[in-house]
Design a protein around this motif. Structure first.
Motif, short mmCIF file in Angstrom:
data_model
loop_
_atom_site.label_atom_id
_atom_site.label_comp_id
_atom_site.label_asym_id
_atom_site.label_seq_id
_atom_site.Cartn_x
_atom_site.Cartn_y
_atom_site.Cartn_z
N ASP A 195 -52.44 18.36 44.46
CA ASP A 195 -51.44 18.40 45.52
C ASP A 195 -50.03 18.27 44.95
N LEU A 196 -49.89 17.31 44.02
CA LEU A 196 -48.59 17.03 43.43
C LEU A 196 -48.04 18.24 42.71
N ARG A 197 -48.91 18.90 41.95
CA ARG A 197 -48.44 19.99 41.11
C ARG A 197 -47.87 21.14 41.92
N SER A 198 -48.28 21.25 43.17
CA SER A 198 -47.76 22.36 43.96
C SER A 198 -46.62 21.91 44.86
N ASN A 199 -46.10 20.70 44.63
CA ASN A 199 -45.04 20.18 45.47
C ASN A 199 -43.72 20.26 44.71
N TRP A 200 -42.76 21.05 45.21
CA TRP A 200 -41.53 21.26 44.44
C TRP A 200 -40.72 19.98 44.31
N ILE A 201 -40.82 19.09 45.29
CA ILE A 201 -40.11 17.81 45.18
C ILE A 201 -40.60 17.05 43.96
N PHE A 202 -41.93 17.08 43.79
CA PHE A 202 -42.50 16.40 42.63
C PHE A 202 -42.01 17.03 41.34
N ILE A 203 -42.01 18.36 41.31
CA ILE A 203 -41.63 19.06 40.07
C ILE A 203 -40.18 18.73 39.70
N VAL B 273 -39.23 16.56 36.39
CA VAL B 273 -38.42 17.13 35.32
C VAL B 273 -37.22 16.22 35.05
N LEU B 274 -36.57 15.78 36.12
CA LEU B 274 -35.43 14.89 35.96
C LEU B 274 -35.82 13.61 35.23
N ILE B 275 -36.91 13.02 35.65
CA ILE B 275 -37.32 11.74 35.06
C ILE B 275 -37.69 11.93 33.59
N LEU B 276 -38.35 13.06 33.32
CA LEU B 276 -38.70 13.36 31.93
C LEU B 276 -37.44 13.44 31.07
N LEU B 277 -36.43 14.15 31.59
CA LEU B 277 -35.17 14.30 30.88
C LEU B 277 -34.52 12.93 30.65
N LEU B 278 -34.56 12.09 31.67
CA LEU B 278 -33.98 10.75 31.56
C LEU B 278 -34.72 9.93 30.51
N LEU B 279 -36.05 10.09 30.48
CA LEU B 279 -36.85 9.35 29.51
C LEU B 279 -36.47 9.75 28.09
N VAL B 280 -36.32 11.05 27.88
CA VAL B 280 -35.93 11.53 26.55
C VAL B 280 -34.56 10.96 26.19
N MET B 281 -33.66 10.98 27.16
CA MET B 281 -32.32 10.43 26.96
C MET B 281 -32.38 8.96 26.56
N ALA B 282 -33.25 8.23 27.22
CA ALA B 282 -33.34 6.80 26.95
C ALA B 282 -33.92 6.56 25.56
N ALA B 283 -34.89 7.38 25.18
CA ALA B 283 -35.57 7.15 23.90
C ALA B 283 -34.72 7.63 22.73
N VAL C 280 -31.79 7.18 40.62
CA VAL C 280 -32.40 6.50 41.77
C VAL C 280 -33.06 7.53 42.68
N LEU C 281 -32.34 8.63 42.92
CA LEU C 281 -32.88 9.67 43.79
C LEU C 281 -34.17 10.26 43.23
N ALA C 282 -34.19 10.47 41.90
CA ALA C 282 -35.37 11.06 41.30
C ALA C 282 -36.59 10.18 41.53
N PHE C 283 -36.42 8.86 41.39
CA PHE C 283 -37.58 7.99 41.57
C PHE C 283 -38.00 7.91 43.05
N ILE C 284 -37.01 7.92 43.93
CA ILE C 284 -37.36 7.86 45.34
C ILE C 284 -38.09 9.15 45.75
N MET C 285 -37.62 10.29 45.23
CA MET C 285 -38.29 11.54 45.53
C MET C 285 -39.70 11.55 44.96
N LEU C 286 -39.84 11.02 43.76
CA LEU C 286 -41.17 10.97 43.14
C LEU C 286 -42.10 10.12 44.00
#
Lengths: 315, 352, 382
Positions: free
Chosen positions: A42-50, A54-64, A296-302
């Motif tokens: 279900d998640l994979r076909s939800n554009w909000i999730f995508i 993607v945003l969170i992944l980018l942020l994680l890379v930034m943090a690391a 914050v928005l990315a996590f709330i959307m997730l």
């Protein structure tokens, strides 16, 4: 009806295996479909999730690896760059791209380096809250009786403490406000909602027939809690946790803004600094604010997407 | 106190609708649901009709489409995901599917009303029973609050709720299951509709209460000369009250017959299997006959006759060709009024 | 069929006294040994004596004050013989499901005894209780809630082996699970699927397979087919009958559907408001009922025969079942009974063979708790 088989020994198993045979060929592509698997589909076909993922992944890379995004040192007080130098929007990803702050530090570098602190505080607090609130909620919900009465009143008491005010009072007594200290303070005050959600879910699950069935088999408390109750009660906790991760990041920034947050690079500190010179240099405050809001928005959307996937009824 | 009565539920000949035609006629109705996994074909060409004063029992298992058909008639299907690609629902000759929403609203609730299985969730828990009953009169007939309440008490008397006057201000949860179902019946009756659709009205009730409620429903139906569509899976309840029966399987009607004929001589192997698979109260049988296999998955209805994978009589033709609902006749070709079956081998089944 | 035993006869075996520290282990050994001893066909395997379960009604949040009790089960006694099926029927709220939970030790009895092979299981604990659990299993009503949705079928049916590892060695479990799937008529390849991939009837088979895993002697079935479609009900009932023969099981079959209970049961008990109103063989109860409640219950069952509706006599009870928190004095059925007299309000009728039928050979001579018991055939059309 002579032609109809009357014998169960023949009719029943042959009937089901016949039907089964038909089904196997039909169902081949979805051989095992767990509920988690369904939610993931279900998640994979939800554009909000995508988008949020993607945003969170980018942020994680930034943090690391903040070094991947900027060569500048966020703490380098480069006085050669003039005090409050304007952004140079042509200089993509350069130190002076988003301008400099009052002490001559690159706003861009600080926005990148601030990610780590925010995510660490958010994730750390969430993990601690889920463990603390989850355990308290599970014990209260499962054992009930006086245990529940005591733990529920304790939860109410903590809920009565205003979150930010409580955190301010606590952090005020620390001079070295490192990341673990901030996490501990936020988690100490934030576990109540998780505990309540967990307690409610556990109460629903513990009265189901499959828990009764496990008890009837002679299963011990540990097995019942960890094999049956927890996997079925954890879903709403995951949703709450994901959403509140963003909230904790916001809370950390608020505390930093008030001067009671982390020591070191953090969006909240930068927003606070930028506030002093907002009339002459809006960019100092603007870019960390954008980073904070997007995170914050990315996590709330997730969290929203996860909620929809785990409980399709709310859609 | 308890009464011992000889039940006289003999269906008496009743007048047809005012204009002679059937009260409600469903023609070639199709309903499908569009879901993530595909198109669920819940109803695939259903035809039936009810006259005033007549009880049609729609018999079927879960997933047979019996409730979806009723919901389509009442217009309470959620669309989407539901869709009605074709069909007609004629009430007194007028197709309700092509009417304006306003016209439709006038019929539903006033001329046709519905009773649900679960009375507790169908009643609003925060409003008193009297208020909810009175609402019908206030909204549809513009009565004052006081008049509406008087009428509500009358209705509660009518459905034999003891001490109606004292209980009119009680809330739904203060009534027992049987009493709540009576309140639902009262609500359905409030505007004296021409047709009542009852979807498993007694399934959630205990047997002793079930009998009370079914009796009440039959009595009121006689009194008001209403049409009644009774949707159920219980062959016992059907035998007690129905005039004619439509048996549904996988969204189609597989057999239609007057009640006595159906039980005596079923013409479809599914009906026959159902009748054989229920244990009897009056004697202890041997092994139960069991219809083999599983009810069909509506995402993948078997080709040909939907019952073919479970049917003891299935031949090649059953797997390729969908049998139409055809009139069933005596061995000598003389007509059997009201009977029809959708089976390639109905002759063998009924005369077998 | 076994001879119904006299109720006043004390069951064999002893009531456990509190264990002295040193003797504890030895006593437990004795208990386990007694539980593992086989019982002959036709001997009582389970004896329930004056079983009571009162749920306290409380007020207050932290300091609870008891303000009353729901007497869900209030003095129920019966025997279950090895290899037979005892049906228990009654309307919702009569306490039949609570009896099931008490027999499974899922609820703690307020009073009374449940003797399993002479051991009072309400007082057992530790190893002995675990041994009892292995031998008494349960099949639940709702196949949609009785299987953990996050476990595979293999894990669900294999769980009994995890809890009682002595039954099947670890390497053997997968094979055992597949065997069980086969026994209940499911494809053994389904072992890795999840419950929601099955229909109601198939799920109930999974539940039955779980119940069979430990080779129990008794299976308590709480409305095992009432949630299933008619055409699937027959399959499951037939399966249960076949398994009973194959594995020499004793069933307690709790249901509200009187026709199915007649079909599967050797003896039947009728419960009303926490008590047993009448108990006897299926023929005694269905063809020769003497308790007015049984008669009303039987006459209210819709019969799938339209010809019967014109001439069948029906007893329509008025009103609802009274609250078990505040049951009527004397006979509990008197508020809905057409025979009720003053005596019924003051004197509690005991469950025994009625005086007038005592010593006679008539099938009406079975235990019935009514002051005015008389035979009345309501099932067969007049």
């Amino acid at each position: 009806m002579p032609e109809l088989t009357k014998s169960a020994d023949e009719a029943v198993p042959s009937a089901t295996t016949a039907a089964a045979g038909a089904e196997v060929s039909e169902d081949k592509p979805e051989k095992t479909r767990s509920l988690w698997g369904d939610a993931w589909r279900d998640l994979r076909s939800n554009w909000i999730f995508i988008v949020s993922a993607v945003l969170i992944l980018l942020l994680l890379v930034m943090a690391a690896w903040p070094g991947l995004f900027t060569n500048a040192d966020p703490n380098n007080k480069d006085l050669a760059n003039h005090y409050l130098q304007h952004p140079n929007y042509g200089h993509w990803f350069q130190a002076d791209w988003l301008g400099y702050d009052a002490q001559g530090r690159s706003v861009y570098a600080r926005a990148i380096y601030g990610t780590r602190a925010s995510l660490l505080v958010g994730a750390g607090t969430t993990v601690l809250v889920v463990i603390l609130g989850g355990v308290i909620g599970m014990i209260a919900g499962y054992f009930g009786g006086w245990v529940d009465a005591v733990l529920s009143r304790l939860t109410d008491m903590f809920m009565g403490i205003p979150f930010l005010l409580g955190a301010m009072v606590m952090l005020n007594s620390f001079t070295d406000r490192s990341i673990p200290v901030v996490i501990a303070a936020l988690a100490f005050l934030g576990w109540t909602q998780t505990a309540r959600v967990m307690r409610g879910a556990v109460i629903t699950v513990k009265s189901t027939d499959y828990v009764q069935a496990a008890k009837a088999l002679g299963a011990g408390t540990g097995r019942i809690l960890f094999r049956h109750v927890m996997p079925n009660a954890i879903a709403p906790v995951i949703v709450v946790a994901t959403i509140s991760l963003g909230v904790y990041i916001g809370a950390e920034a608020t505390l930093s803004f008030l001067g009671l947050g982390l020591n070191g690079v953090s969006w909240g500190n930068d927003i606070s600094d930028g506030g002093n010179s907002i009339r002459v240099a809006q960019w100092i405050m603007l870019y960390p604010s954008i980073m904070l809001s997007v995170t914050v928005l990315a996590f709330i959307m997730l969290g929203e997407a996860v909620r929809n996937a785990l409980d399709p009824k709310t859609r | 106190m308890t009464t011992i009565q000889k039940v006289s539920a003999v269906p008496s000949p009743r007048d047809a609708g005012e204009d002679g035609g059937p009260l409600l006629e469903v023609r070639d109705l199709h309903v499908e649901f569009h879901t993530r996994d595909g198109v669920v074909k819940a109803v695939n060409g259903v035809n039936y009709s009810v006259n005033a004063g007549e009880t049609l029992a729609v018999l079927g298992e879960s997933g047979s489409g019996k409730s979806v058909t009723a919901q389509a008639i009442m217009g309470i299907l959620d669309m989407p995901p539901a869709k009605i690609p074709q069909g007609e629902i004629r009430f007194r000759g007028q197709d309700m599917l092509t009417m304006s929403a306003e016209e439709r609203r006038k019929i539903r609730g006033r001329r046709i009303s519905m009773i649900f299985q679960d009375a507790l969730s169908s009643l609003n828990p925060v409003l008193s029973v009297g208020y909810q009953l009175g609402e019908m009169f206030r909204v549809h007939q513009g009565l004052s609050k006081k008049e509406a309440k008087t009428r509500a008490v009358e209705l509660m008397d009518r459905v034999k709720i003891p001490a109606a006057k004292a209980r009119v201000d009680d809330y739904p949860h203060q009534f027992s299951g049987g009493m709540r179902q009576r309140i639902m019946i009262a609500m359905a009756l409030a505007l004296e509709p021409d047709l009542i659709i009852a979807d498993e009205p007694t399934t959630a009730l205990d047997v002793t209460v079930q009998a009370q409620v079914m009796d009440l429903l039959a009595e009121l139906q006689r009194e008001y000369n209403m049409g009644l569509i009774l949707i159920t899976h219980d062959l016992g309840v059907v035998a007690d009250v129905a005039d004619k029966i439509a048996v549904m399987y996988a969204g189609r009607i597989v057999e239609q017959a007057p009640v006595h004929d159906l039980y005596k001589r079923p013409a479809h192997p599914y009906t026959r299997g159902l009748l054989d698979s229920i244990p009897r109260l009056d004697h202890k049988g041997q092994e139960l006959f069991a219809i083999k296999g599983l009810p069909p998955n509506l995402l993948r209805i078997p080709s040909g006759c939907a019952f073919n994978p479970r049917c003891p009589k299935a031949q090649d033709i059953c797997r390729t060709q969908i049998p139409e609902l055809e009139p069933v006749t005596e061995r000598d070709g003389s007509e059997l009024p009201g009977r029809a079956a959708a089976c390639h081998f109905w002759k063998e089944t009924i005369h077998g | 069929m076994a001879e119904p035993s006299k109720k006043d006869e004390q069951p064999v075996g002893k009531v456990n006294v509190s264990k002295a520290d040193g003797a504890g282990a030895r006593l437990e050994d004795e208990e386990v040994a007694a539980i593992e001893k086989p019982v002959q066909r036709g001997e009582p395997i389970l004896q329930v004596r004056d079983l009571k379960k009162h749920f306290p009604l409380t007020q207050g949040i932290l300091f609870k004050k008891q303000i009353g009790a729901v007497k869900a089960v209030d003095g129920v006694s019966f025997d279950l013989y090895q290899g037979e099926t005892l049906g228990i029927v009654g309307e919702s709220g009569c306490g039949k499901s609570t009896v099931a939970k008490l027999l499974m030790n899922l609820e703690q009895a307020t009073a009374g005894h449940i003797f399993y092979k002479g051991q009072d299981i309400t007082k057992l604990s530790g190893r002995a209780l675990k041994a009892v659990r292995r031998n008494i299993q349960m099949v639940f009503q709702d196949p949609y809630t009785s299987l953990n949705p996050r476990m595979t079928v293999g894990d669900i049916i294999g769980e009994p082996f995890d809890i009682h590892p002595e039954v099947a060695p670890k390497g053997d479990r997968r094979r055992r699970v597949q065997e069980l799937l086969d026994v209940v008529g499911l494809n053994p390849e389904y072992i890795n699927r999840y419950p929601h991939q099955f229909s109601g009837g198939q799920r109930q088979r999974i539940g039955i397979a779980r119940g069979l895993a430990l080779n129990p002697e008794i299976i308590i079935c709480d409305e095992p087919v009432s949630a299933l479609d008619v055409s699937v009900q027959a399959q499951v009932v037939n399966l249960m009958e076949r398994l009973q023969d194959e594995f020499n099981l004793s069933y307690i079959f709790i249901a509200h559907d009187l026709s199915i209970v007649r079909h599967i049961s050797d003896r039947v008990g009728v419960m009303y408001l926490g008590q047993m109103a009448e108990i006897g063989t299926d023929e005694e109860i269905y063809d020769h009922p003497t308790h007015p409640y049984t008669q009303a219950l039987l006459s209210a069952v819709p019969v799938p025969d339209p010809d019967a509706r014109e001439h069948r006599e029906r007893i329509i009870l008025t009103g609802d079942v009274p609250s078990p928190a505040n049951p009527p004095s004397g006979c509990r059925f008197r508020t809905r009974c057409w025979k009720a007299q003053e005596k019924c309000a003051t004197e509690v009728p005991v469950l025994a063979v009625p005086e007038r039928f005592k010593g006679t050979d008539s099938p009406a001579a079975h235990e019935s708790a009514c002051h005015f018991a008389e035979e009345k055939d309501v099932v067969h059309a007049a």
